[in-house]
Write an enzyme that holds these catalytic residues in place. Sequence first.
Site, PDB file in Angstrom:
ATOM      1  N   GLU A   1       1.027  -1.240  -0.093  1.00  0.00           N
ATOM      2  CA  GLU A   1      -0.034  -0.034   0.001  1.00  0.00           C
ATOM      3  C   GLU A   1       0.818   1.220   0.029  1.00  0.00           C
ATOM      4  OE1 GLU A   1      -1.465   3.059   2.002  1.00  0.00           O
ATOM      5  OE2 GLU A   1      -2.457   1.571   3.541  1.00  0.00           O
TER       6      GLU A   1
ATOM      7  N   CYS B   1      -2.882   7.776   5.276  1.00  0.00           N
ATOM      8  CA  CYS B   1      -2.520   7.294   3.896  1.00  0.00           C
ATOM      9  C   CYS B   1      -3.797   7.874   3.192  1.00  0.00           C
ATOM     10  CB  CYS B   1      -2.612   5.915   3.470  1.00  0.00           C
ATOM     11  SG  CYS B   1      -3.571   4.827   4.741  1.00  0.00           S
TER      12      CYS B   1
END
Lengths: 495, 495
Positions: free
Chosen positions: B224, B260
């Site tokens: 990720e 994020c």
Amino acid sequence: MDAALDQIAARAAAAARPFAQTTPRARAAALVAVADALDQNAAELIAIAIRETGLTEPRLTGEVRRTSNQLRLFAEVIVDGAYLDARIDDADPEYVIGPRPDVRRVLEPVGPVLNFAASNFPFAFSVAGGDSAAALAAGCPLIVKTHSGHPELSRRTGEIVAAALAGAGMPDGVFQVVAGQQAGVELLKDDRIRAGAFTGSTHVGRLLADIAASRPRPIPFFGELGSVNPAYATAGAIAAEPDLLQGFLGSVAGSAGQLCTKPGFLFVPQGAELGPVGEAAATVPEHRLLNPGIGRAFEERRGAVLAAPGVTVLAEGEVRVDDAQQRFATPTVVEVDLATLREHRDDLLEESFGPLSIIVRYADADELPAVQRDLFPGNLTSTLHASEAELADGRLADLVDALAETSGRVLFGGWPTGVSVTGAMQHGGPYPATTTDATSVGTAAITRFLRGVAYQSAPQSLLPAPLRDDNPWGVPQRRSTAGRSAGWGTLTGHH
Amino acid sequence: MDAALDQIAARAAAAARPFAQTTPRARAAALVAVADALDQNAAELIAIAIRETGLTEPRLTGEVRRTSNQLRLFAEVIVDGAYLDARIDDADPEYVIGPRPDVRRVLEPVGPVLNFAASNFPFAFSVAGGDSAAALAAGCPLIVKTHSGHPELSRRTGEIVAAALAGAGMPDGVFQVVAGQQAGVELLKDDRIRAGAFTGSTHVGRLLADIAASRPRPIPFFGELGSVNPAYATAGAIAAEPDLLQGFLGSVAGSAGQLCTKPGFLFVPQGAELGPVGEAAATVPEHRLLNPGIGRAFEERRGAVLAAPGVTVLAEGEVRVDDAQQRFATPTVVEVDLATLREHRDDLLEESFGPLSIIVRYADADELPAVQRDLFPGNLTSTLHASEAELADGRLADLVDALAETSGRVLFGGWPTGVSVTGAMQHGGPYPATTTDATSVGTAAITRFLRGVAYQSAPQSLLPAPLRDDNPWGVPQRRSTAGRSAGWGTLTGHH
């Protein structure tokens, strides 16, 4: 990239949205139309295929039937809708991990798929084959890079598929074919292509996988590469199965051994009487290899095996070359002991794409799990022949574990060639069997071309149909209502 | 590789088989034991985390709760058994594609997993975080490469997790931690490691993904990486949502923007009155950045944005450095018009990991779908704020399509930070949001560490429990009985 190729990529990209928005029922009807068109044109296509590949009419007739039926199978799969994995989590202000909004998730098509066709299944792993069926079923525009081994068949199949899809009302650009290695590589590097599929050699497959992984934006590449498919026979099996040798040879020599699941090794106890290998092999008629390149490669590989130290030739077989450089082969079977196999692993373990197999004599069945883990770490299939008593008493459990750890499919009896196209099939295993563990045969193959998208607090009118409360497509929905302790949910809507 | 590291890899490899053979109930009990142990030691762990990361006590308290509850969620998932995707195709001599043997398929653990922990979630994406929970739930031995930003917390968490797993009877070697970049890279190259997981920067994530892809035997790498999470507000939303500015700033500045899913861009119509950005931002107290390296990187990135041509500063914010080189920041918000963003995309589009966001003024809402597709092709999330009337009349359908094509999660209202850990969550999107489209949050994350294995004609006694006719674990089985036209089957056994 030249203008024509650029336009092909542009058409695929432009088709992504309209194709994703077709209903599963409409795509299913289109897949069935393709299947019907293949069946209707089977005689013409098979005649071309015989000429271009040297495969036999019975084999190709069965392959067309398999190909059209796997298109119909994917039609059923998408209408059913379970493949969408629709999940609905109702909003829950008391959710254990903190207030939870309404979140719904469904699998959506990844976008344009580039499929590199195989040489050895001119129907089932080619223009209208399994990867194509899975991509189209998922709603992904498809570009097939055709195989040079059957160019006329590819062109004609492409026309038939394109016409059937257009006739079924599918958007322009959902299906295109290109020819030539350079075109395939250039498209694989193109940002508009969102996934790759491939069936072929480890060498070429790895080159392509590396290209896919090294793009500025990498994409998943589903390559089915090489597998030697070891088979193990116990003393009990040798005693109980009088047709073991015939079955083995049939699996080794069928389609001239040019099958990705051909058993490349058969392990047999030292001293056990397997039967007259040479005599049995001599009854197998010669069979053309697919094309001059594959024929030449087989000839070289066979030569290397025959020349390896410690190898006993049981059936030498033959390779004949005609004026057009096509090669025709009869089966080659050799025998080694386990120590020789280990010592000369670099010569012997490589896949022989053609009618050749190696019988390995072992002294101690307890060694076999370690042999499998050490010598055969990645296979499409592994096969175990044992007696009912041996299977029942637990002594083979460790070997079965070893086979499952290192293979996509574990067979108990039977032979691995002739892969059933069905819901539970797994045709993919640890590298180099496949580049990922995904399957390229069976209904699970569709998931390769899908990705999850979640919608948070969306109004009903803007949700994809499978996530709506009124569930217009009647797909299974896994619903987690407020007040449950966690998010796994209850399945509803399945019909 | 030094002897100590080699032994860690060897222990993980040796644990693979015994761990795969634990029952889901036993693994679930172990996950719950880990969760309980985290909760019991929360006070001690949070105190270490505050010191090492600069995150606040309320944030970290919530994060521990999230972390322990996601362990419990995976416990529920594995006991339920739907994740195994058990499929049984009964033998069928009349099957449409040719006689079909008995074939059964289940998802099995891939083997040892190497998880690179993140800096910004010292619990939820670290030693006992989501990737760890998913790998352990799947039955994969886990090695966590700890993050250098919270070494003491990692060490202590590792002790607690290891003790809880051992206390629950899990096999030796199922959980280990290593520290240091070199150890992580060496393990990632080691053939005994079968999958990688990572949460962090695009730069480091891509380096690691390339290592995983270039191994002699490549492995899946679930990274990720980066996402700027664009948000769009329509004229109707500006009029209807008086707290839009506060919500936006809260999402930008929470945890000092080191999330994020922080919205890096907010699109607002030209002339629409968003409110007093500078005044609102000034009420946000300064917040420490995670560590000196991240602080320095944010300072540089902020400087580049402030210096870009055509940028109007709405809230300048501040970055203060203390004697230990820790940096403390207040939010920076700038405004550009769409033409400026396009012209200076190389300066402006990069993720700013910290409390900074860019408001983009647009003239024509019809441009937005093309903006998203062009400037933001890969995101964890995208957010749309619109009025009910605008959502209802269909004019936003194309924008919603564009957001879904380019994002893992599409939000209608609300803000993307604060990811719900639930069955329908998708935390992963087109590259560079993630290296694959897989999710790293929510129950679907477990599928990353599983691979399909099919058993053909196996005796009941040698089948994995989920595939047996007597279904001892009571898992859902999708069964296709003989005589059906295709292999998709009927779901049974769900409780």
